[in-house]
Scaffold this active site. Sequence first.
Site, mmCIF file in Angstrom:
data_model
loop_
_atom_site.group_PDB
_atom_site.id
_atom_site.type_symbol
_atom_site.label_atom_id
_atom_site.label_comp_id
_atom_site.label_asym_id
_atom_site.label_seq_id
_atom_site.Cartn_x
_atom_site.Cartn_y
_atom_site.Cartn_z
ATOM 1 N N CYS A 1 41.889 60.394 39.826
ATOM 2 C CA CYS A 1 40.658 60.069 39.114
ATOM 3 C C CYS A 1 40.717 58.703 38.457
ATOM 4 O O CYS A 1 39.820 58.319 37.740
ATOM 5 C CB CYS A 1 40.340 61.145 38.082
ATOM 6 N N GLY B 1 39.154 26.382 54.136
ATOM 7 C CA GLY B 1 39.827 25.398 53.290
ATOM 8 C C GLY B 1 40.724 24.443 54.060
ATOM 9 O O GLY B 1 41.364 23.576 53.481
ATOM 10 N N ARG C 1 42.339 19.838 66.185
ATOM 11 C CA ARG C 1 41.691 20.893 65.407
ATOM 12 C C ARG C 1 42.734 21.819 64.801
ATOM 13 O O ARG C 1 43.663 22.228 65.479
ATOM 14 C CB ARG C 1 40.759 21.718 66.315
ATOM 15 N N MET D 1 42.081 21.692 57.256
ATOM 16 C CA MET D 1 41.736 20.328 57.647
ATOM 17 C C MET D 1 40.483 20.315 58.521
ATOM 18 O O MET D 1 40.295 21.178 59.362
ATOM 19 C CB MET D 1 42.879 19.705 58.430
ATOM 20 N N LYS E 1 41.759 30.126 66.641
ATOM 21 C CA LYS E 1 41.027 29.222 67.521
ATOM 22 C C LYS E 1 41.764 29.053 68.844
ATOM 23 O O LYS E 1 41.170 29.175 69.924
ATOM 24 C CB LYS E 1 40.875 27.871 66.812
ATOM 25 N N THR F 1 45.581 57.264 37.380
ATOM 26 C CA THR F 1 46.399 56.112 37.764
ATOM 27 C C THR F 1 46.186 54.886 36.884
ATOM 28 O O THR F 1 46.981 53.953 36.959
ATOM 29 C CB THR F 1 46.149 55.749 39.242
ATOM 30 N N ASN F 2 45.133 54.883 36.058
ATOM 31 C CA ASN F 2 45.023 53.747 35.126
ATOM 32 C C ASN F 2 46.162 53.805 34.112
ATOM 33 O O ASN F 2 46.920 52.851 33.951
ATOM 34 C CB ASN F 2 43.686 53.773 34.383
ATOM 35 N N TYR G 1 41.699 65.314 47.228
ATOM 36 C CA TYR G 1 40.464 64.566 47.024
ATOM 37 C C TYR G 1 40.727 63.275 46.250
ATOM 38 O O TYR G 1 41.767 63.122 45.610
ATOM 39 C CB TYR G 1 39.428 65.416 46.283
ATOM 40 N N HIS H 1 27.228 25.518 55.712
ATOM 41 C CA HIS H 1 28.405 26.012 54.985
ATOM 42 C C HIS H 1 28.014 27.108 53.999
ATOM 43 O O HIS H 1 28.612 28.191 53.964
ATOM 44 C CB HIS H 1 29.067 24.841 54.253
ATOM 45 N N SER I 1 45.561 65.972 38.490
ATOM 46 C CA SER I 1 44.717 64.836 38.833
ATOM 47 C C SER I 1 45.454 63.584 38.345
ATOM 48 O O SER I 1 45.789 63.484 37.165
ATOM 49 C CB SER I 1 43.361 64.969 38.152
ATOM 50 N N ARG J 1 37.520 66.627 31.407
ATOM 51 C CA ARG J 1 38.709 66.249 30.645
ATOM 52 C C ARG J 1 38.464 66.481 29.168
ATOM 53 O O ARG J 1 37.484 65.985 28.601
ATOM 54 C CB ARG J 1 39.047 64.779 30.881
ATOM 55 N N ARG K 1 34.786 33.421 68.191
ATOM 56 C CA ARG K 1 35.511 34.281 67.254
ATOM 57 C C ARG K 1 34.593 35.424 66.871
ATOM 58 O O ARG K 1 33.375 35.340 67.057
ATOM 59 C CB ARG K 1 35.938 33.508 66.012
ATOM 60 N N GLU L 1 49.657 61.321 34.205
ATOM 61 C CA GLU L 1 49.448 59.906 33.890
ATOM 62 C C GLU L 1 50.595 59.326 33.085
ATOM 63 O O GLU L 1 50.509 58.209 32.576
ATOM 64 C CB GLU L 1 48.108 59.707 33.168
HETATM 65 P P1 ADP Z 1 35.671 24.002 62.452
HETATM 66 O O1 ADP Z 1 36.739 25.009 62.414
HETATM 67 O O2 ADP Z 1 35.403 23.328 61.172
HETATM 68 O O3 ADP Z 1 34.445 24.515 63.158
HETATM 69 P P2 ADP Z 1 36.293 22.737 64.926
HETATM 70 O O4 ADP Z 1 37.677 22.409 65.323
HETATM 71 O O5 ADP Z 1 35.726 23.933 65.558
HETATM 72 O O6 ADP Z 1 36.236 22.813 63.356
HETATM 73 O O7 ADP Z 1 35.434 21.463 65.273
HETATM 74 C C1 ADP Z 1 34.398 20.890 64.547
HETATM 75 C C2 ADP Z 1 33.260 20.555 65.490
HETATM 76 O O8 ADP Z 1 33.699 19.692 66.534
HETATM 77 C C3 ADP Z 1 32.682 21.764 66.169
HETATM 78 O O9 ADP Z 1 31.301 21.615 66.268
HETATM 79 C C4 ADP Z 1 33.316 21.752 67.505
HETATM 80 O O10 ADP Z 1 32.545 22.399 68.456
HETATM 81 C C5 ADP Z 1 33.437 20.259 67.784
HETATM 82 N N1 ADP Z 1 34.542 19.981 68.686
HETATM 83 C C6 ADP Z 1 35.834 20.297 68.509
HETATM 84 N N2 ADP Z 1 36.574 19.919 69.562
HETATM 85 C C7 ADP Z 1 35.744 19.342 70.434
HETATM 86 C C8 ADP Z 1 35.905 18.771 71.736
HETATM 87 N N3 ADP Z 1 37.090 18.754 72.324
HETATM 88 N N4 ADP Z 1 34.811 18.292 72.331
HETATM 89 C C9 ADP Z 1 33.608 18.308 71.734
HETATM 90 N N5 ADP Z 1 33.375 18.835 70.528
HETATM 91 C C10 ADP Z 1 34.428 19.364 69.874
HETATM 92 MG MG MG Z 2 34.512 25.455 64.765
HETATM 93 MG MG MG Z 3 44.343 58.389 30.693
#
Ligand code: ADP
Ligand code: MG
Ligand code: MG
Length: 889
Positions: A844, A105, A96, A107, A26, A780-781, A864, A468, A777, A630, A352, A758
Site C-alpha cells: 500500500c 542531447g 551522424r 551532437m 540509427k 513501503t514508504n 495485490y 523540436h 500489507s 488502517r 526508428r 513497515e
Molecule cells: P538527427 O538525429 O538530428 O535527425 P541526422 O543524422 O538524422 O540527425 O541528420 C540530420 C538531417 O540530415 C536529417 O534530416 C537527415 O535526413 C539529413 N542527413 C543525414 N545524413 C544525410 C545524407 N547522407 N544525405 C542527405 N541527408 C542526410
Molecule cells: Mg534524424
Molecule cells: Mg507508515
Amino acid sequence: MTQYVYRFGGGVSEGQAGDRNLLGGKGANLAEMSAIGLPVPPGFTICTEMCALYYREGERFPDGLTDEVATGIAHIEKVTGKKFGDPADPLLVSVRSGARVSMPGMMDTVLNLGLNDETVQGLAAASEDPRFAWDSYRRFIQMYSDVVLGLDHDAFEEALEIAKEDKGVHLDTDLEAEDWERLTARYKALVQEGLGRPFPEDPHDQLWGAIGAVFGSWNGDRAKTYRRLHHIPHDWGTAVNVQAMVFGNRGDSSATGVAFTRDPSTGERAYYGEYLINAQGEDVVAGIRTPQYLTRAAREKAGARSPSMEEALPEVYGQLAGVFETLERHYRDMQDIEFTVERGTLWMLQTRTGKRTAKAALKIAVDMAQEGLISEEEAVLRIDPLQLDQLLHPTLDPKAERDVIAKGLPASPGAACGKAVFDADSAVQRAGAGEDVILVRVETSPEDIHGMHAARGILTARGGMTSHAAVVARGMGRPCVSGAGAISIDYRNRRMRVGGREVAEGEVITLDGTTGEVMFGEVPTVQPELVGDFGTLMVWADSGRRLRVRTNAETPKDCRTALEFGAEGIGLCRTEHMFFDPDRITNVRQMILAQNETDRRAALDKLLPAQRGDFEEIFRIMEGLPVTIRLLDPPLHEFLPHAEEEFAEVARVSGTDVEMLRRRAAELAEANPMLGHRGCRLGITYPEIYEMQARAIFEAAVAVARDGATPPLPEVMVPLVATRAELAIIRALIERVAATVFEEQGLEVDYLVGTMIELPRAALAAADIAQEARFFSFGTNDLTQTALGVSRDDAGRFLGTYVEQGIFARDPFVSIDVEGVGELIAIAVERGRRSRPDLKLGICGEHGGDPASIGFCEQVGLDYVSASPYRVPIARLAAAQAALRKAKG
Ligand code: ADP
Ligand code: MG
Ligand code: MG
C-alpha cells in the site's frame, strides 16, 4: 581482432544488422533497411564500443581504427563510384551520431563533409550546378564550425542575413552561386578570427575532427542531462555513422522530408509527414521555410495551397508509400522516417520506432492487433503504463467558456494550464516552487529540455508538427501548441503580445494541445473515461493479469473515481484524514489533550458517529469489495492546535484553561516523531482510541449488511507493528469489540485483522507476526525510510546527487530499492506464508502505482497492489505486463 567498423548500403549489410547495442539505433536501422533491400546511401558505422574505448584510452583513437575507417570509405567509394577528396567529382559524406536510444542531447549532424576550395569546383562542374555546390559548401562550413569547432553560430547567421540584405532579398533561395561563394569566403574568415587558424581543408582531417566531435558530445552537458532524465547509463557510448551524401537541394525534382507511417498524434492509419522541395537535411525541422504536407488529404484538411508530395512528385510518393508498408511489416510498429529525393530518386536516411502520444499508442496497438500484425499480448506489452497518465487526467470541459487568444498547431494533445514563463530556467525555478508553468518560446532547442520537462505545457510561436518542441513534447507527454504565429514574444521584458493583448510572465494561460488553441486564464476541466481503444486494451490486459489492483482512498469521491478506473477494493483507507475534518478537529484535540481516560472516552464518544458515517458510506460505495482500514497512525502531536484562537476554542469546548492545554501540548512534543509515539504504540497506550475506531468499523459494516447490500469485507489494519506481542494485544482488542458489536446488533459480518509491514524488524519476525495476522500489507514508504535510514521529507537535499552519482539507480521512494527493501519484503513473504499459508499479501506504499515496483510485486508473488485512484489503470496494465513477462521467463 575486434571489429569496430560495420559497412552498409550497396547490397552490403555487415555483421549484426539490427543490433542497436553495438551499432546504435540509427546505424542498426540503416543496416537493417539496407538488408531488406530498401534504398540506403552507402556508409559505415563505428560501433558504440569504440566510444567507450576512446574514453578509456584518454580520448584517443585506438590503433587499427584508421585502417578500418579507410576500408569503410573505400566501400562508399566503390558503391558510389566517387572518390573522397577527388578534385574532379568528390565523394561527400555526412557524419551522424547515434546512441542505442535516440538522444536529442547529442551532437548535431555534419552534412557535405569533404568539400574544400578545390573539391567545390569539382562538385560545381560535375553537377553542372555551381549554385548547388557553393550552397552545399557554405552549409558545410557553417555546420562544421558550430558542431565540431565549437564556434558561435550567431556570427554565421548574421553574415547570412547581411548577404541577403546587401542583395535586397528575403529568402535563402534568392541567393545565387556568386553570393554563396562570397559568403563562403566570409565564413572562412570568421573561422580564422574565431579559431586563430584556418578552416581544415583536408577531407581526412575534416572526417576525423567530426568523428572526435561525436564522441566528445557523448560527454557534453546536454547529453549528460538527457541521460540523467531518462535513466540512460553513461557507459553505453554512442556510435558514429559516416554516410554518402544524397542531395535534396538539386532542383525541383529533389526534396527532403520526414514522415510517420501512422499519425503520431491520433494513431490513425494515415501517412503523416512534411517535406520541402529543393532543400537539405534539417531545413524541414528548422522552420526556415514552411514545410508542405506529404499527402493530399492532409493538405486539403489544413486548407493549404502549396502542393503535397503526393501531388508534386506522384511517382516517388508512390515508392515512398511502398517503403512505409515494407517498414511496418518488417518492424511491426509505427515508424518515424527521414528521406531525401535526389533528382527523382528516393533515398532512405533513417527509420526508428515513432514516438507517439498515449492516445496514438493505444490506437496503434489495438489496430495492429486487429490487423493481425501483432498479438493481443504484444499490444498489451507495447504500452508504457506511465504514458497512460496523459489520458487519466481531466481534459478541458467542452462546455466551458474559452477566451481564445491565439491558435497554433495541435502538436501534442492534452490540456495544460499554468503561469506563462519565457525561458527554461524560470520554468524550472517556478516549477520547483510548486507552481504550474507553461513554457513559451519562439521555438525550442535541446538547451530548453530541462524547462520543457518542468513545464505543464509548451507553446511556440514558430515550428511545425515535427519541430523540436512538438517531437520532444510528445515524447514527454506534455501538451504542446506549436507555430502559433500570431504571438510575438518579448524575451527581454518577459511578456508576449497577441492580437492587441498582452500576457506577462506569471499570468495564467491554458493550452489545448488537441485543438491548438491558446486561452487566457484557467479553463475548467472534465474527468476522463476508459472507453474505445483504452477500454479494449484494458480488457486484454486484465485477461493476462494475476495481481489484483486496489486503491488508496479515504473519501467517497476518490472511492468512486477508483471504482470507475477498475479498482478491486481499497488497499489503504487512512483514518487520520477523517480526523482533520474542520467539524471534528476540535473533538479530536479534546481527546488528545484529555488528562484521563474518562475525559478521553467522552471526547471519543463524540467522534464515533462521524467515523461510523464515513465507513458506512465507503462500504456502500465499495459494495462487497475488500476495504482495508488502517487504525490511527500519526503521532497525536500532529493534530494539536497552533493558533491562539484554536487553543481558546478547545479550552472552551472541554471546559479547561488555555495554560493547561499548552502544558499538555508541550508534553506531547517529540524530537523525532517519525520514530516516536505513533502507529500501534498509540493503540497500546490509549486502547480507547482503537476501540472507538473498531466499533465505528463494525457498526458501519453491520448497518450496511442489514440493508441487504452485499456485506462489506473490512480488513482492519494495525500500523507500525514491530513485534508479535503488539499485534496480539491489539488483535484481542479488535476481536473483543467485534464480538460486542455483533452481539448488540444481532448480526455478524466477516472481517480480517492484519498488519502493515513497515519496519525491518517486522519483516524479519514475519513468521511470528503471521500467527496473529490474516494479512500483511507492505507499507513501503516507511519501510524505505526505516530500512535506508533516510527521512523522505529531508531526502531532497541529497537524493538528487545520489541518483546522479549512481549510488541509487532510482529514487527509492519512487521505485522499490530491490536489493534492500525488496529483500526485506521477500523475506517477510516467505516467512509469513510458511507460518500461515493463506496469508493475504499486498502493498500500500506509493510504490504500488510504480510499474517497476509492480513488476517486483509480481516476482515475489503478492496478491495485490494498491495505488492512488488515478494510477489504478496504470497499475492494471503494469500488473498485466509483469505477468506476461514472467510467463515468458
Ligand atoms: P538527427 O538525429 O538530428 O535527425 P541526422 O543524422 O538524422 O540527425 O541528420 C540530420 C538531417 O540530415 C536529417 O534530416 C537527415 O535526413 C539529413 N542527413 C543525414 N545524413 C544525410 C545524407 N547522407 N544525405 C542527405 N541527408 C542526410
Ligand atoms: Mg534524424
Ligand atoms: Mg507508515
